[in-house]
Design a protein around this motif. Structure first.
Motif, mmCIF file in Angstrom:
data_model
loop_
_atom_site.group_PDB
_atom_site.id
_atom_site.type_symbol
_atom_site.label_atom_id
_atom_site.label_comp_id
_atom_site.label_asym_id
_atom_site.label_seq_id
_atom_site.Cartn_x
_atom_site.Cartn_y
_atom_site.Cartn_z
ATOM 1 N N GLY A 376 0.971 -1.072 0.146
ATOM 2 C CA GLY A 376 0.253 -0.093 -0.010
ATOM 3 C C GLY A 376 0.860 1.411 0.022
ATOM 4 O O GLY A 376 0.129 2.107 0.271
ATOM 5 N N ALA A 377 2.406 0.989 -0.077
ATOM 6 C CA ALA A 377 3.094 2.117 0.143
ATOM 7 C C ALA A 377 3.071 3.105 -1.831
ATOM 8 O O ALA A 377 3.563 4.335 -1.645
ATOM 9 C CB ALA A 377 3.846 1.779 0.349
ATOM 10 N N GLY A 378 2.817 1.847 -2.674
ATOM 11 C CA GLY A 378 2.397 2.934 -3.696
ATOM 12 C C GLY A 378 1.451 2.817 -4.576
ATOM 13 O O GLY A 378 0.724 2.037 -3.480
ATOM 14 N N LYS A 387 -0.585 4.369 1.563
ATOM 15 C CA LYS A 387 -0.258 4.201 2.538
ATOM 16 C C LYS A 387 0.735 4.460 3.397
ATOM 17 O O LYS A 387 1.680 4.249 2.560
ATOM 18 C CB LYS A 387 -0.545 2.718 3.293
ATOM 19 C CG LYS A 387 -2.442 2.152 3.189
ATOM 20 C CD LYS A 387 -2.322 0.560 3.807
ATOM 21 C CE LYS A 387 -3.590 0.669 3.529
ATOM 22 N NZ LYS A 387 -3.694 -1.030 3.280
ATOM 23 N N TYR A 388 1.002 5.944 4.396
ATOM 24 C CA TYR A 388 1.689 6.770 4.595
ATOM 25 C C TYR A 388 2.538 6.165 5.367
ATOM 26 O O TYR A 388 4.097 6.359 5.587
ATOM 27 C CB TYR A 388 1.918 8.299 4.927
ATOM 28 C CG TYR A 388 0.306 8.940 4.171
ATOM 29 C CD1 TYR A 388 1.206 9.270 3.290
ATOM 30 C CD2 TYR A 388 -0.364 9.675 4.578
ATOM 31 C CE1 TYR A 388 1.292 10.134 1.929
ATOM 32 C CE2 TYR A 388 -1.195 10.847 3.665
ATOM 33 C CZ TYR A 388 -0.711 10.807 2.344
ATOM 34 O OH TYR A 388 -1.140 11.845 1.375
ATOM 35 N N SER A 389 1.949 5.270 6.029
ATOM 36 C CA SER A 389 2.960 4.441 7.325
ATOM 37 C C SER A 389 3.731 3.168 6.415
ATOM 38 O O SER A 389 4.249 3.042 7.641
ATOM 39 C CB SER A 389 1.773 4.208 8.614
ATOM 40 O OG SER A 389 0.563 3.689 7.640
ATOM 41 N N VAL A 390 3.395 2.209 5.335
ATOM 42 C CA VAL A 390 4.214 1.611 5.096
ATOM 43 C C VAL A 390 4.668 1.561 4.850
ATOM 44 O O VAL A 390 5.460 3.050 4.417
ATOM 45 C CB VAL A 390 3.246 1.015 4.229
ATOM 46 C CG1 VAL A 390 3.522 -0.403 3.159
ATOM 47 C CG2 VAL A 390 2.353 0.356 4.731
ATOM 48 N N GLY A 391 6.333 1.088 5.169
ATOM 49 C CA GLY A 391 7.821 1.180 5.084
ATOM 50 C C GLY A 391 8.903 0.266 5.789
ATOM 51 O O GLY A 391 8.406 -0.938 5.785
ATOM 52 N N ALA A 392 9.443 0.608 5.345
ATOM 53 C CA ALA A 392 10.910 -0.416 5.930
ATOM 54 C C ALA A 392 11.969 0.103 6.398
ATOM 55 O O ALA A 392 12.478 1.544 6.088
ATOM 56 C CB ALA A 392 11.284 -1.612 5.072
ATOM 57 N N GLU A 393 12.782 -0.480 7.086
ATOM 58 C CA GLU A 393 13.492 -0.104 8.288
ATOM 59 C C GLU A 393 14.984 -0.590 7.428
ATOM 60 O O GLU A 393 14.968 -2.117 8.650
ATOM 61 C CB GLU A 393 13.879 -0.021 9.671
ATOM 62 C CG GLU A 393 12.717 1.155 9.941
ATOM 63 C CD GLU A 393 12.410 1.410 11.360
ATOM 64 O OE1 GLU A 393 13.421 2.268 12.044
ATOM 65 O OE2 GLU A 393 12.264 0.904 12.211
ATOM 66 N N LEU A 394 15.962 -0.638 7.663
ATOM 67 C CA LEU A 394 17.184 -0.763 7.334
ATOM 68 C C LEU A 394 17.887 -1.094 7.913
ATOM 69 O O LEU A 394 18.272 -0.791 8.487
ATOM 70 C CB LEU A 394 18.027 -1.016 6.017
ATOM 71 C CG LEU A 394 16.892 -1.248 4.617
ATOM 72 C CD1 LEU A 394 18.541 -1.101 3.133
ATOM 73 C CD2 LEU A 394 17.729 -2.656 4.393
ATOM 74 N N LEU A 395 18.532 -2.368 8.589
ATOM 75 C CA LEU A 395 18.847 -3.112 10.061
ATOM 76 C C LEU A 395 20.921 -3.063 9.488
ATOM 77 O O LEU A 395 21.201 -3.038 11.239
ATOM 78 C CB LEU A 395 17.835 -3.599 10.911
ATOM 79 C CG LEU A 395 16.864 -3.353 11.174
ATOM 80 C CD1 LEU A 395 16.245 -4.367 12.198
ATOM 81 C CD2 LEU A 395 16.334 -2.043 11.899
#
Length: 451
Positions: A376-378, A387-395
């Motif tokens: 839903g991010a695109g 959906k603004y809240s959908v995302g990923a954080e690289l660790l």
């Protein structure tokens, strides 16, 4: 528009281009006029775009098309003593550069009327990121843009109805006719908008790699050369930076997460690769426009306004000027900001763990962006809600050692759990190997700067 004697009809023009014949300036004028006055049928526009995509355009045709598109609407004019600059990126994953660079340039005394786009396909749009901040207004009138530049020095807005209307129509048709990836059409689209902004200097971030429009350096150089040559011919000091787009920029991908990371960078923190790309692009602009004697001096000036938080203050002022509540913008820009008090946070977070020991050779930004898109991010169509809240954080970072079972990415999502296909696609994005195979390639590969 009636076609008087001596003018080619639309079918004749299409046939000429189909047969690799150069179009005259008059024919290009008639084409753009036909597009904006809607006297040319959509099917004819699609046929012309496909003919250009297949047969190409020479430099004179590309320059002519750019000029005619630029003049299809209003062209902005500014105060004589303003240094008006901008940056354009050909699109990437985790590309939040504009959010940091516009206020940094404003803090260096430039005026930055940044006209940005929305995300389509796997790349995120700057406007979507900013709209994840409650109250942020992307539609300003030309008068409001002038006032914001006067008061703050920068604004980031959507394309107005009156600026380059030909591009808005052509862009939508290119998207549905698979003619997006044509060098003359990309050049005319980008440079007509930038020329209509009335710029003194422009830097282009032309990306290449797995997650970019151009897959290799050679095709990126061809596009960059076309953009730079047309820009300089139009009287804008234009240069390009060719940057690698395999691994996401920084560690965050997705609208609210990228806003958070941009704010961290404006506070003097954030990942090195993000800060370096901001200072490189900003340094190029300051050097090209004569504000700095050398590229290094320009980079130092940008670094300085990030460190001193002058750029952060400009960002805060820009938020308020573009409709964000003063208390919200002040809180977001404070040192220990509670970001998710104001920005949307996804309901669920899932961490994926490494399946092997070794060294992180790379992370496939395109694979991550594709999964986020499905979550839903695109958007696939212009009118889709995102959906603004959908995302990923690289660790993890490329080049670092990793152990089996170590978390390497955190996905923020609103559905209860990721599908097995999504998990599999994400697992395939992490490339682990032995340390002696790892090659540390700097993000910036080449510069094309005007003399």
């Amino acid at each position: 528009m009636s076609h008087t004697a001596g003018r080619s009809s639309f079918p004749e023009m299409i046939m000429k281009k189909r047969d690799s014949v150069q179009l005259s300036p008059e024919e290009i004028h008639d084409f753009v006029e036909g597009v904006t006055s809607k006297t040319m049928q959509q099917s004819q526009i699609g046929a012309m775009l496909m003919a250009i995509w297949q047969k190409g355009m020479d430099f004179d045709e590309t320059l002519e098309l750019t000029k005619k598109m630029m003049n299809s609407g209003e062209v902005l004019h500014w105060s004589q003593d303003w240094l008006v600059v901008d940056k354009h990126s050909t699109g990437g994953v985790g590309d939040k550069i504009s959010l940091i660079l516009a206020p940094a340039l404003a803090a260096c005394g430039c005026k930055v009327p940044m006209i940005s786009g929305r995300g389509l396909g796997h790349t995120g749009g700057t406007l979507d990121k900013l709209e994840s901040i409650p109250g942020f207004k992307i539609n300003l009138t030309v008068e409001e843009v002038k006032q914001t530049l006067q008061d703050v020095g920068c604004c980031i807005v959507g394309q107005t109805e009156t600026l380059v209307p030909a591009d808005r129509i052509l862009y939508a048709i290119r998207d549905i006719t698979s003619t997006v990836d044509s060098v003359p059409l990309i050049t005319a689209s980008i440079m007509s908008k930038k020329a209509a902004e009335g710029l003194s200097a422009l830097v282009l971030d032309v990306k290449f790699g797995k997650a970019a429009l151009c897959k290799d350096l050679e095709s990126a150089l061809q596009l960059a050369q076309s953009l730079v040559t047309v820009g300089n011919k139009l009287g804008i000091k234009t240069g390009a930076v060719l940057s690698r787009m395999d691994t996401p920029i920084g560690r965050c991908v997705g609208h609210t997460l990228e806003v958070y990371e941009a704010l961290e960078c404006l506070k003097g923190h954030g990942p090195d690769d993000l800060r370096n790309l901001v200072t490189t692009l900003g340094g190029c602009l300051l050097q090209m426009s004569g504000r700095s004697a050398t590229l290094e001096d320009g980079e130092n000036a940008i670094s300085e306004v990030l460190k001193s938080r002058k750029a952060l203050q400009k960002f805060q002022d820009m938020l308020v000027a573009q409709g964000v509540n003063a208390e919200t913008s002040c809180s977001l820009c404070s040192e220990n900001a509670e970001y998710f008090q104001y920005l949307q946070r996804a309901q669920y977070q899932t961490e994926l763990r490494a399946v092997d020991d070794g060294t992180v050779l790379g992370v496939d930004g395109k694979a991550i962006a594709d999964v986020l898109h499905k979550l839903g991010a695109g958007r696939s169509k212009t009118e889709d809600q995102i959906k603004y809240s959908v995302g990923a954080e690289l660790l993890v970072d490329p080049g670092q050692p990793i152990q089996k079972g170590q978390p390497w990415i955190r996905i923020h999502h609103d559905c209860e759990k990721l599908s097995s296909q999504q998990q599999q696609n994400l697992e395939g994005a992490l490339d682990i190997g032995s340390a002696d195979v790892y090659q540390d390639s700097p993000r910036v590969a080449e510069f094309i700067l005007p003399n």
